[in-house]
Design an enzyme around this catalytic site. Structure first.
Site, short mmCIF file in Angstrom:
data_model
loop_
_atom_site.label_atom_id
_atom_site.label_comp_id
_atom_site.label_asym_id
_atom_site.label_seq_id
_atom_site.Cartn_x
_atom_site.Cartn_y
_atom_site.Cartn_z
CG HIS A 169 -1.98 -0.99 1.22
ND1 HIS A 169 -3.07 -0.93 2.07
CD2 HIS A 169 -2.15 -2.11 0.48
CE1 HIS A 169 -3.87 -1.96 1.84
NE2 HIS A 169 -3.33 -2.70 0.89
CB CYS A 215 -6.44 -0.28 5.35
SG CYS A 215 -4.75 -0.93 5.24
CD GLU A 217 -1.75 4.23 3.46
OE1 GLU A 217 -2.90 4.51 3.88
OE2 GLU A 217 -1.53 3.42 2.54
CB CYS A 234 -1.72 1.59 6.21
SG CYS A 234 -1.46 0.76 4.63
#
Length: 155
Positions: A58, A89, A60, A92
């Site tokens: 992701h 999420c 992040e 993260c």
């Protein structure tokens, strides 16, 4: 604990939005992220799970990994701010807590999986050993429009 607006927030979020556009161009969900310390971007990334065949890639996580390498430390304290175009999420958000990010600024809320106040609030949970300031909604409409266009085009 809600973070106050800072003058540079929109500028850094615009950088994150540009990274989100790179993710979109690569066929990934358009999410971008920058990590800033003392007025300097020390890590950046965009969503790459499809292209890298890595479910943890992701925006992040990619940006946190780059920031950790830049500082030669997995702990990003003191004073790091993470800017991301979509509310993190749980994965993260957990990584941000472990990295000791001081401040989170996000654009669009994620009503399905947001872990900075929408569904969960991991980044400010009293049960965890670290909490951060949070500011949501910075350039939210621009981020939301980018995400909606991406998913509309995929259907």
């Amino acid at each position: 604990m809600s973070a106050a607006a800072q003058p540079a927030d929109e500028g850094y979020m615009r950088q994150a939005l540009e990274l989100a556009r790179q993710a979109q161009a690569a066929g990934e969900v358009p999410v971008g992220c920058v990590v800033v310390r003392e007025g300097r971007v020390i890590g950046s990334g965009w969503n790459q799970p499809i292209g890298s065949a890595d479910p943890t890639a992701h925006a992040e996580i990619v940006a946190l990994r780059a920031a950790g390498r830049a500082l030669a430390n997995y702990r990003l304290t003191p004073g790091c701010t993470l800017y991301v175009t979509l509310e993190p999420c749980p994965m993260c958000a957990g990584a941000m807590v472990h990295a000791r990010v001081g401040r989170l600024v996000f654009a669009a809320a994620d009503p399905r999986a947001g872990a900075a106040g929408s569904v969960f609030n991991l980044v400010q949970s009293e049960t965890l050993n670290h909490r951060m300031e949070v500011r949501g909604g910075v350039l939210a409409e621009e981020s939301r429009a980018l995400l909606q266009a991406f998913f509309r085009d995929r259907r």
